[in-house]
Design an enzyme around this catalytic site. Sequence first.
Site, PDB file in Angstrom:
ATOM      1  N   GLN A 108      28.741  21.492  10.156  1.00 41.29           N
ATOM      2  CA  GLN A 108      29.713  20.793  10.934  1.00 41.29           C
ATOM      3  C   GLN A 108      30.929  20.080  10.063  1.00 41.29           C
ATOM      4  O   GLN A 108      30.757  19.655   9.267  1.00 41.29           O
ATOM      5  CB  GLN A 108      28.889  19.795  11.744  1.00 41.29           C
ATOM      6  CG  GLN A 108      27.550  20.226  12.374  1.00 41.29           C
ATOM      7  CD  GLN A 108      27.905  21.098  13.885  1.00 41.29           C
ATOM      8  OE1 GLN A 108      29.259  21.300  13.968  1.00 41.29           O
ATOM      9  NE2 GLN A 108      27.269  21.386  14.475  1.00 41.29           N
ATOM     10  N   ASP A 142      22.257  26.471  26.120  1.00 42.97           N
ATOM     11  CA  ASP A 142      23.531  26.633  25.375  1.00 42.97           C
ATOM     12  C   ASP A 142      23.719  28.226  25.332  1.00 42.97           C
ATOM     13  O   ASP A 142      23.554  28.738  24.188  1.00 42.97           O
ATOM     14  CB  ASP A 142      23.534  25.989  24.094  1.00 42.97           C
ATOM     15  CG  ASP A 142      24.875  25.751  23.391  1.00 42.97           C
ATOM     16  OD1 ASP A 142      25.687  25.913  24.065  1.00 42.97           O
ATOM     17  OD2 ASP A 142      24.753  25.620  22.303  1.00 42.97           O
ATOM     18  N   MET A 143      24.410  28.761  26.279  1.00 43.62           N
ATOM     19  CA  MET A 143      24.608  30.263  26.258  1.00 43.62           C
ATOM     20  C   MET A 143      25.978  30.480  26.038  1.00 43.62           C
ATOM     21  O   MET A 143      26.260  31.525  25.756  1.00 43.62           O
ATOM     22  CB  MET A 143      24.192  30.946  27.429  1.00 43.62           C
ATOM     23  CG  MET A 143      22.604  30.789  27.649  1.00 43.62           C
ATOM     24  SD  MET A 143      21.767  32.106  26.283  1.00 43.62           S
ATOM     25  CE  MET A 143      21.308  31.032  25.111  1.00 43.62           C
ATOM     26  N   LYS A 144      26.936  29.653  26.191  1.00 42.51           N
ATOM     27  CA  LYS A 144      28.401  29.634  26.218  1.00 42.51           C
ATOM     28  C   LYS A 144      28.982  31.065  26.882  1.00 42.51           C
ATOM     29  O   LYS A 144      29.455  31.967  26.085  1.00 42.51           O
ATOM     30  CB  LYS A 144      28.574  29.596  24.594  1.00 42.51           C
ATOM     31  CG  LYS A 144      28.444  28.305  23.937  1.00 42.51           C
ATOM     32  CD  LYS A 144      28.811  28.423  22.579  1.00 42.51           C
ATOM     33  CE  LYS A 144      28.318  27.114  21.714  1.00 42.51           C
ATOM     34  NZ  LYS A 144      26.954  26.856  21.343  1.00 42.51           N
TER      35      LYS A 144
END
Length: 230
Positions: A186, A61-63
């Site tokens: 969240q 998950d490096m976006k």
Amino acid sequence: MTARERLIVGLDVPTLREAETIVDKLSDDILFYKIGYQLAFAGGLEFARDLAASGKKIFLDMKLLDIDNTVASGVENIAKMGMSMLTLHAYPKAMRAAVEAAKGSGLCLLGVTVLTSMDEGDLIEAGYEYDPHTLVLRRAEQARAAGMGGIVCSAEEARAVRKVIGPDMALVTPGIRPAGADRGDQKRVMTPADALKAGSSHLVVARPIVKAQDPKEAARAILAEMAEVL
């Protein structure tokens, strides 16, 4: 796919020692893990490579978001690491460059639409003219047009996004919380069962498992809830 193939445990911990302990505790119950910034910058990239080599599936998950050449170069190297999924922000040029770089590798590229920690007020503050729902759908359309493998969005948008991207693209939803669990930071969350019913293909669960008193028991409870729906 089985529940075990759809549940992604987020290794959102600060040290390799903690990540290794969690993976050891979960043993064969969990096939898929997510590694993001926190662990990546604490030796997690080599750990990700090792986990992939041992037969685990890794969602990195490096976006990513940068100029086309830089994105393409990064994707090429990540594909060589044996990763299963990789995120990048769903900007059309970046997605097209990434798709071209990933051809033939089997790496599933995921477009990040709107972060689940953001609501309409956050988007307005950031200068966007769209509300979260509209922006998610717009980016989903662009991701499908670019040839991406899937989308990351809140489970609240999953049903609408599924209609846009069709049945074949992956739809990965973070912000999953079992009933009664703490929401943390969240703002848009959903239970595992409801997320699957809404059209999610993969569920990312971190704190409810990795911070549980018994991570293995927590993971098995979520897998059982998913299996009932599937």
